[in-house]
Design an enzyme around this catalytic site. Structure first.
Site, PDB file in Angstrom:
ATOM      1  N   THR A  29       0.844  -1.192   0.000  1.00 23.16           N
ATOM      2  CA  THR A  29       0.000   0.000   0.000  1.00 23.16           C
ATOM      3  C   THR A  29       0.879   1.242   0.000  1.00 23.16           C
ATOM      4  O   THR A  29       1.866   1.320   0.728  1.00 23.16           O
ATOM      5  CB  THR A  29      -0.927   0.030   1.226  1.00 23.16           C
ATOM      6  OG1 THR A  29      -1.807  -1.092   1.179  1.00 23.16           O
ATOM      7  CG2 THR A  29      -1.770   1.302   1.247  1.00 23.16           C
ATOM      8  N   PHE A  72       1.202   5.220   0.718  1.00 24.16           N
ATOM      9  CA  PHE A  72       0.624   6.266   1.555  1.00 24.16           C
ATOM     10  C   PHE A  72       1.241   7.614   1.183  1.00 24.16           C
ATOM     11  O   PHE A  72       2.423   7.691   0.822  1.00 24.16           O
ATOM     12  CB  PHE A  72       0.895   5.995   3.040  1.00 24.16           C
ATOM     13  CG  PHE A  72       0.217   4.766   3.577  1.00 24.16           C
ATOM     14  CD1 PHE A  72      -0.978   4.857   4.274  1.00 24.16           C
ATOM     15  CD2 PHE A  72       0.783   3.513   3.394  1.00 24.16           C
ATOM     16  CE1 PHE A  72      -1.592   3.727   4.786  1.00 24.16           C
ATOM     17  CE2 PHE A  72       0.173   2.374   3.899  1.00 24.16           C
ATOM     18  CZ  PHE A  72      -1.024   2.482   4.587  1.00 24.16           C
TER      19      PHE A  72
END
Length: 417
Positions: A290, A292
């Site tokens: 992921t 960010f």
């Protein structure tokens, strides 16, 4: 008279030329001057604040007059004793100190590096302790104070209202794709992207101590986490229920003592909320990552000493054949690599036509285009590319120019997360 002496002291204190002198003078006279007197002195010192001065001064004068009237009616013995004992009430000192000590606004240089004034950098994130966003915040700023927020909207507002210095925002996942809600929030708010960090996501199936995974009837977690563990959940044959975040799912099971419910979250969430790890590494793809974004009130100064990435959003003035191709060619002609392009419908223009006379084919969606490209705005080629893009774009906004996260993701660190 006591009142005359007090007024002379107030005028003498207010006439000090700097904050240090005011504070020292007020501390010497704290036994003589009341809270109302000290407030009046602070307001006189701050008279140059033109926008707030008249209102604050009138309030302080009324408060001072009220307390002066009360003191006149007191017994002379008590008043004289207050005059003789100048340093007897530490509460007055703290009150005055809070009035004259204002927070120093952060500058661009402050935001570009960790604070040096001794306080910890506060980073807002969506979720509860144990969330992957908290892990991203501590990776980007190892010594920070992570501040949990109920929703992504609150994380933005925490920074805008100076309750936090940064916000961390998940923007895309290698399995689940883009998080569209957060793209919309980037456009709605005026925060700037100042960095990025990539986290290896290692999902675990959690349950109360003593519970076996075969006993579970449902599994709760964030929608992205549920989608990333499709194969495992299908084999278990359990119902699935979406909640706001992964760690929040673990907390919910503990708080409600749910023996028939499991959660998909990190190993850290299991430790924090006293749950057992029923299955480890249940994501469909072991290379689950992921990305960010780190957000701040002010942008950082772009540099060329390391790889930079720039994020922009734009809308085309007219959708003619090849308009998007022409817009993107501004980067291709300058050998600028595009790493991401995302389109989102414009909320305020769900329906439009080709011209003002309703001639042509109706368009039910007009789009905003989000683009990430590998170049710093300190480079001339990036500046020229945006200059050419403006010829085709009716709207253009730079979301941030920031260092790229070049840190390799260690598979061993994922199991520890």
């Amino acid at each position: 008279m006591l009142l005359e002496r007090k007024m002379k002291l107030i005028l003498a204190t207010a006439g000090c030329s700097n904050d240090g002198a005011v504070t020292a003078r007020a501390m010497d006279l704290s036994g003589v001057l009341s809270n109302g007197d000290l407030a009046y002195v602070a307001c006189v010192q701050s008279a140059e604040w033109q926008s707030a001065g008249p209102t604050l001064s009138s309030q302080c004068v009324r408060q001072a007059e009220k307390e002066n009237g009360m003191i006149v009616n007191q017994q002379d013995e008590i008043s004289n004793r207050k005059l003789e004992k100048l340093d007897y009430d530490s509460t007055f000192r703290e009150t005055f100190k809070g009035l004259v000590t204002l927070p120093k606004p952060l500058s661009i240089s402050d935001l570009a590096k960790p604070p040096t004034h001794g306080s910890r950098l506060k980073v807002a994130y969506q979720g509860v302790p144990g969330a992957y966003s908290e892990l991203a915040a501590t990776k980007a700023y190892p010594d920070c104070e992570a501040v949990p927020c109920d929703q992504f909207e609150e994380a933005f507002q925490a920074v805008e209202l100076w309750l936090s210095d940064r916000a961390v925002l998940p923007i895309e996942n290698s399995l689940g794709g883009s998080i569209h809600r957060n793209y919309d929030l980037l456009l709605r708010h005026r925060l700037h992207i100042v960095g990025e960090v990539q986290i290896g996501v290692h999902h675990c199936l959690l349950g109360l101590p003593g519970v076996k995974k075969e006993q579970l009837k449902r599994v709760i977690s964030h929608p992205q986490a549920l989608a990333q563990c499709e194969h495992t959940l299908s084999k278990l044959g359990v119902a699935r229920e979406a909640v706001d975040d992964t760690a929040g799912a673990a907390q919910y099971i503990t708080d409600n003592n749910l023996h028939d419910t499991g959660a998909i979250a990190s190993a850290r969430a299991a430790e924090l909320y006293g749950l057992d790890i029923l299955a480890d590494g249940i994501q469909d793809d072991s290379g689950n990552v992921t990305r960010f974004l780190m957000l701040a009130r002010e942008p950082i100064i772009p540099r060329t000493d390391r790889p930079f990435k720039t994020s922009i959003v734009f809308a085309l003035e007219m959708e003619q054949p090849g308009a998007l191709f022409k817009a993107l060619s501004a980067f291709a002609l300058r050998d600028i690599n595009l790493t991401k392009i995302e389109s989102r419908p414009q909320r305020n223009r769900p329906l439009r036509v080709v011209d003002d006379f309703n001639h042509g084919v109706a368009k039910y969606f007009a789009y905003m285009f989000y683009i990430d490209f590998e170049a710093s705005m300190a480079e001339r080629r990036a500046q020229n590319a945006l200059g050419q893009l403006q010829e085709f774009a009716g709207f253009l906004r730079m979301l941030g120019s920031y260092p790229m996260d070049m840190t390799p993701i260690d598979p061993a660190s994922r199991s520890a997360s």
